[in-house]
Write a protein that holds these residues in place. Structure first.
Motif, PDB file in Angstrom:
ATOM      1  N   UNK A 138       0.635  -1.222  -0.526  1.00  0.00           N
ATOM      2  CA  UNK A 138      -0.124   0.217  -0.060  1.00  0.00           C
ATOM      3  C   UNK A 138       1.252   1.430   0.091  1.00  0.00           C
ATOM      4  N   UNK A 139       0.979   2.701  -1.205  1.00  0.00           N
ATOM      5  CA  UNK A 139       1.329   3.207  -0.829  1.00  0.00           C
ATOM      6  C   UNK A 139       0.134   4.704  -1.035  1.00  0.00           C
ATOM      7  N   UNK A 140       1.039   5.712  -0.437  1.00  0.00           N
ATOM      8  CA  UNK A 140       0.575   7.335  -1.062  1.00  0.00           C
ATOM      9  C   UNK A 140       1.104   7.917  -1.814  1.00  0.00           C
ATOM     10  N   UNK A 141       0.574   8.326  -2.662  1.00  0.00           N
ATOM     11  CA  UNK A 141       1.759  10.112  -3.389  1.00  0.00           C
ATOM     12  C   UNK A 141       0.397  11.100  -3.790  1.00  0.00           C
ATOM     13  N   UNK A 142       0.525  12.383  -2.473  1.00  0.00           N
ATOM     14  CA  UNK A 142      -0.179  12.916  -3.165  1.00  0.00           C
ATOM     15  C   UNK A 142      -1.563  13.115  -2.453  1.00  0.00           C
ATOM     16  N   UNK A 143      -2.342  13.217  -4.349  1.00  0.00           N
ATOM     17  CA  UNK A 143      -3.259  12.796  -3.530  1.00  0.00           C
ATOM     18  C   UNK A 143      -4.255  11.864  -4.662  1.00  0.00           C
ATOM     19  N   UNK A 144      -3.035  10.237  -3.955  1.00  0.00           N
ATOM     20  CA  UNK A 144      -3.003   8.865  -4.736  1.00  0.00           C
ATOM     21  C   UNK A 144      -3.522   7.765  -4.227  1.00  0.00           C
ATOM     22  N   UNK A 145      -3.836   7.599  -3.616  1.00  0.00           N
ATOM     23  CA  UNK A 145      -3.593   5.928  -2.312  1.00  0.00           C
ATOM     24  C   UNK A 145      -3.599   4.619  -3.429  1.00  0.00           C
ATOM     25  N   UNK A 146      -3.236   3.375  -3.172  1.00  0.00           N
ATOM     26  CA  UNK A 146      -3.588   2.300  -4.408  1.00  0.00           C
ATOM     27  C   UNK A 146      -2.753   1.261  -3.122  1.00  0.00           C
ATOM     28  N   UNK A 147      -3.681   0.571  -3.170  1.00  0.00           N
ATOM     29  CA  UNK A 147      -3.178  -0.717  -2.811  1.00  0.00           C
ATOM     30  C   UNK A 147      -3.100  -2.268  -2.899  1.00  0.00           C
ATOM     31  N   UNK A 148      -2.411  -3.330  -3.185  1.00  0.00           N
ATOM     32  CA  UNK A 148      -2.453  -4.543  -3.465  1.00  0.00           C
ATOM     33  C   UNK A 148      -3.752  -5.523  -3.534  1.00  0.00           C
ATOM     34  N   UNK A 149      -4.361  -5.284  -2.575  1.00  0.00           N
ATOM     35  CA  UNK A 149      -5.349  -6.018  -1.844  1.00  0.00           C
ATOM     36  C   UNK A 149      -6.589  -5.079  -1.910  1.00  0.00           C
ATOM     37  N   UNK A 150      -7.621  -6.138  -1.412  1.00  0.00           N
ATOM     38  CA  UNK A 150      -9.063  -5.369  -1.849  1.00  0.00           C
ATOM     39  C   UNK A 150      -9.844  -5.133  -0.589  1.00  0.00           C
TER      40      UNK A 150
END
Length: 202
Positions: free
Chosen positions: A169-181
């Motif tokens: 799981x990562x965050x970059x400014x206004x972006x959040x992303x996860x490998x899981x559901x």
């Protein structure tokens, strides 16, 4: 507030329900809509790109012109939440652990290198407890289905969670992303975190 779920392919309904529940629990007025077209995407305050098949999501978004509009909106500050395939689609670089380089359309927004199928194929799917302390979530039930991981991060990327030393799981400014559901659990804390991010931006 208007949050869209990219309804090209994948876990659209589950994310729709999780986002609706999150807005209700937070007492935030707004709407959640399923989007496909450039016109629909233009009206959004936030976007969730659900899990599914990243190559299909990318190719279909390329065909209908949505990919350009999504990129424009994110670059102008719209928060976005990429889940599994959505994480891959947001990335600058992706390759498959098993087959190597994959030629697929990417948004080229998230400054990470992705390893697709990082934990194995469908039969290797699993569930695990994840901690995302940087965004105030100490324990989360992660559902990993043909999950990717982040193998490299750029300087502006904050690592939110790891599992077995792999970044999930990562965050970059206004972006959040996860490998899981997160939409496949009853825990809405991650969707609520995203709704709050949208609320702060809008």
């Amino acid at each position: 507030m208007k949050i869209g779920i990219l309804a090209v392919q994948g876990d659209v309904t589950e994310n729709f329900l999780a986002t609706m529940a999150s807005m209700s629990e937070l007492g935030i007025d707004g709407s959640v809509i399923q989007v496909k077209t450039v016109e629909q995407i233009s009206t959004l305050d936030g976007l969730i790109i659900p899990g599914g098949e990243s190559t299909v999501i990318g190719q279909m978004s390329l065909v209908n012109g949505a990919i350009k509009k999504i990129k424009e909106k994110i670059e102008s500050g719209m928060p976005v939440f990429g889940i599994c395939a959505g994480m891959v689609f947001l990335s600058k670089n992706s390759q498959d652990r098993i087959v190597g380089n994959v030629d697929q359309p990417l948004l080229d927004i998230l400054d990470v290198k992705i390893e697709r199928n990082s934990f194995g194929r469908q039969k290797d799917s699993f569930e695990a407890k994840i901690s995302m302390e940087p965004i105030g979530i100490s324990s989360f039930h992660g559902v990993f289905i043909r999950a990717p991981s982040v193998s490299e991060t750029g300087s502006g990327v904050e690592v939110l969670a790891k599992f077995n030393e792999k970044i999930v799981a990562v965050k970059q400014g206004n972006v959040i992303a996860t490998a899981f559901h997160p939409e496949l659990t009853k825990d809405t804390s991650l969707h609520k975190s995203f709704v709050k991010l949208v609320d702060n931006q809008s």
